[in-house]
Design an enzyme around this catalytic site. Structure first.
Site, PDB file in Angstrom:
ATOM      1  N   CYS A 335       0.836  -1.201   0.000  1.00 54.42           N
ATOM      2  CA  CYS A 335       0.000   0.000   0.000  1.00 54.42           C
ATOM      3  C   CYS A 335       0.877   1.260   0.000  1.00 54.42           C
ATOM      4  CB  CYS A 335      -0.990  -0.049   1.154  1.00 54.42           C
ATOM      5  SG  CYS A 335      -2.379   1.092   0.974  1.00 54.42           S
ATOM      6  N   HIS A 444      -3.688  -5.450   0.930  1.00 54.26           N
ATOM      7  CA  HIS A 444      -3.543  -5.834   2.333  1.00 54.26           C
ATOM      8  C   HIS A 444      -4.050  -7.270   2.511  1.00 54.26           C
ATOM      9  CE1 HIS A 444      -2.457  -1.926   3.969  1.00 54.26           C
ATOM     10  NE2 HIS A 444      -3.426  -1.361   3.270  1.00 54.26           N
TER      11      HIS A 444
END
Length: 504
Positions: A335, A444
């Protein structure tokens, strides 16, 4: 029928409120009740994504799992996600609302209160029991006027309150009695008992302490809960990274992985699955000197990519990371960490900072552009890249979730996202070097996919010590939840707690 309620408040932060609520959710769920957790306001950058794409705190997602109830933003209608410059993104009913300073946040009290109480009302209409968690302490006198999470909610719901204290940090009498005595008379009437949490040693040594608490308060001590070590449960926020288990020093491990502890680190439970793998050690480094020579460095998610990248350079991590890669070490970005690894980061609308563009670390052929829309999805993806260790991946399908601002254009994508929140899509993600040593993506939960995790570990030189498969992360999670519930149920007076809940 409107659900009954029970509220767990704490004498301070980190007394174990979240885990007590988690345990009670599991205890009452396995007694056949339809249970839901609720926390009006949570502050954390560890977030979960609901099936509709809304965000809630990771702790409430764990509590919902313990209760067997679906995820929804009603469980945590206000999520405060700290950013750089003393501001926070306010997530309201699961969606970005505003970025506010602490002072400006309190000017929104009426709006936030209306959303919080509406969410609680919806939960009570759908369940038998709602177990409410407070935040910090109800006796923060300077903050009480703006309270929407402690006694204000208890009074709104007419919820009986159990006050918890942490005996491990010391001062349990001042914690519990001091908090009780600082409450207003109508608030004290809602407190029905105490729980002493995190007790180490022979509980008989605290029998006198129980008597003192009961005599001085006129309230029962409903339980003394032992200190529970090695629970394989995700942490609520980054405060937990100060615990010794996040900074192991085991020289016998074959694989040493260092996660850079960014100032606004988020969703570091991404790395919890490595606990399942013998011989693998995960450390968190806040100083460049702490990195040393691991097999892999991970740049985790962050709520403020540009500010944390500047911090990383100021601390000398950029030099350490480049030297690590030059030695042939592995480097991963998840991310915000993925955004840092690219060539450039652009912020033309000043979403994250006052700068229009900054240079990334230049270790991946990727370029990031911040945009106002926030991506929050539960996703299914497939590995499409064939670079190095990816070519031999036995299982290309991946489950995970996205929480990010911005898009990243990559010249070397290796993932194809084909489902978002249950709807078909087609979106390329990720970037990787030809040798497979440096890679990143937005996904994630990636390491919760055992085949993928083990293939990457094998590329670092790891081999399992046993032929039998490691337990799945969900199995390990449920085993920990069962253990937690069993220990709490044995330590507290459940018949009295039930009487408190269902007393007319």
């Amino acid at each position: 029928m409107t659900a009954r309620t029970l509220m767990i408040q704490g004498a301070s932060s980190s007394v174990g409120k979240s885990l007590l609520v988690t345990a009670l959710c599991r205890i009452f769920a396995r007694r056949g009740l339809k249970v839901a957790p609720f926390k009006a306001q949570n502050m954390s950058n560890n977030a979960a994504v609901c099936p509709d794409g809304s965000e809630i705190g990771r702790a409430q997602a764990l509590q919902a799992h313990a209760a067997g109830t679906p995820l929804s933003s009603d469980l945590n209608p206000i999520l405060i996600k700290p950013e750089a410059d003393a501001h926070s993104q306010i997530v309201l009913d699961g969606r970005p609302f505003k970025s506010l300073s602490a002072y400006d946040y309190y000017t929104q009290k009426q709006t936030l209160w209306e959303h919080a109480t509406a969410a609680l009302d919806r939960l009570r209409a759908q369940h038998d029991l709602v177990i409410i968690e407070g935040a910090g302490s109800p006796a923060e006198l300077n903050l009480k006027r703006g309270d929407i999470v402690n006694m204000a909610i208890a009074r709104y719901a007419d919820a009986p309150v159990i006050l918890a204290g942490d005996i491990d940090r010391g001062g349990i009498f001042a914690q519990l009695l001091g908090t009780l005595w600082l409450l207003e008379p109508e608030e004290r009437q809602l407190v029905r008992g105490f729980v002493v949490n995190k007790f180490r040693g022979d509980i008989r040594l605290f029998e006198e302490g129980v008597r003192i608490l009961e005599e001085k308060s006129g309230l029962p001590v409903l339980g003394v809960v032992p200190y529970l070590k090695d629970l394989s449960l995700p942490e609520e926020d980054a405060v937990a990274l100060d615990q010794p288990r996040f900074n192991p020093r085991d020289s016998s491990t074959s694989i040493d992985i260092v996660v850079i502890r960014l100032p606004v680190i988020s969703n570091f439970d991404d790395f919890d699955p490595f606990r399942n793998d013998p011989g693998v050690q995960v450390r968190y480094a806040a100083q460049a000197s702490e990195v040393r020579q691991p097999q892999a460095i991970i740049l985790p998610g962050t709520k403020s990519t540009m500010a944390d990248l500047a911090w990383l350079r100021e601390r000398g991590f950029d030099r350490v990371i480049r030297e690590h890669v030059q030695r042939g070490g592995a480097l991963v970005g998840i991310c915000g960490g993925y955004q840092m690894l690219g060539q450039m980061i652009h912020d033309p609308e000043r979403i994250e900072s006052s700068k229009e563009s900054i240079a990334g670390l230049g270790l991946l052929p990727a370029e990031t552009f911040f945009i106002p829309e926030k991506a929050t999805y539960q996703v299914h993806a497939r590995v499409t890249g064939q670079a190095a260790w990816l070519a031999g991946l036995p299982e290309p399908d991946l489950q995970g979730y996205e929480i990010h601002m911005g898009r990243t254009d990559s010249a070397s994508t290796w993932l194809k996202i084909d489902t978002r929140n249950g709807l078909p899509c087609e979106s390329a993600d990720g970037s990787i070097t030809a040798d497979g040593r440096v890679w990143g993506c937005y996904l994630h939960g990636l390491f919760g996919n055992p085949a993928f995790r083990h293939a990457w570990l094998a590329s670092l030189g790891w081999s399992p010590k046993s032929e039998s498969p490691a337990p799945q992360e969900t199995d390990r999670l449920d085993a920990s939840l069962t253990y937690l519930a069993d220990q709490v149920e044995a330590a507290v007076n459940m018949s009295e707690i039930e009487r408190i809940i269902w007393a007319d």
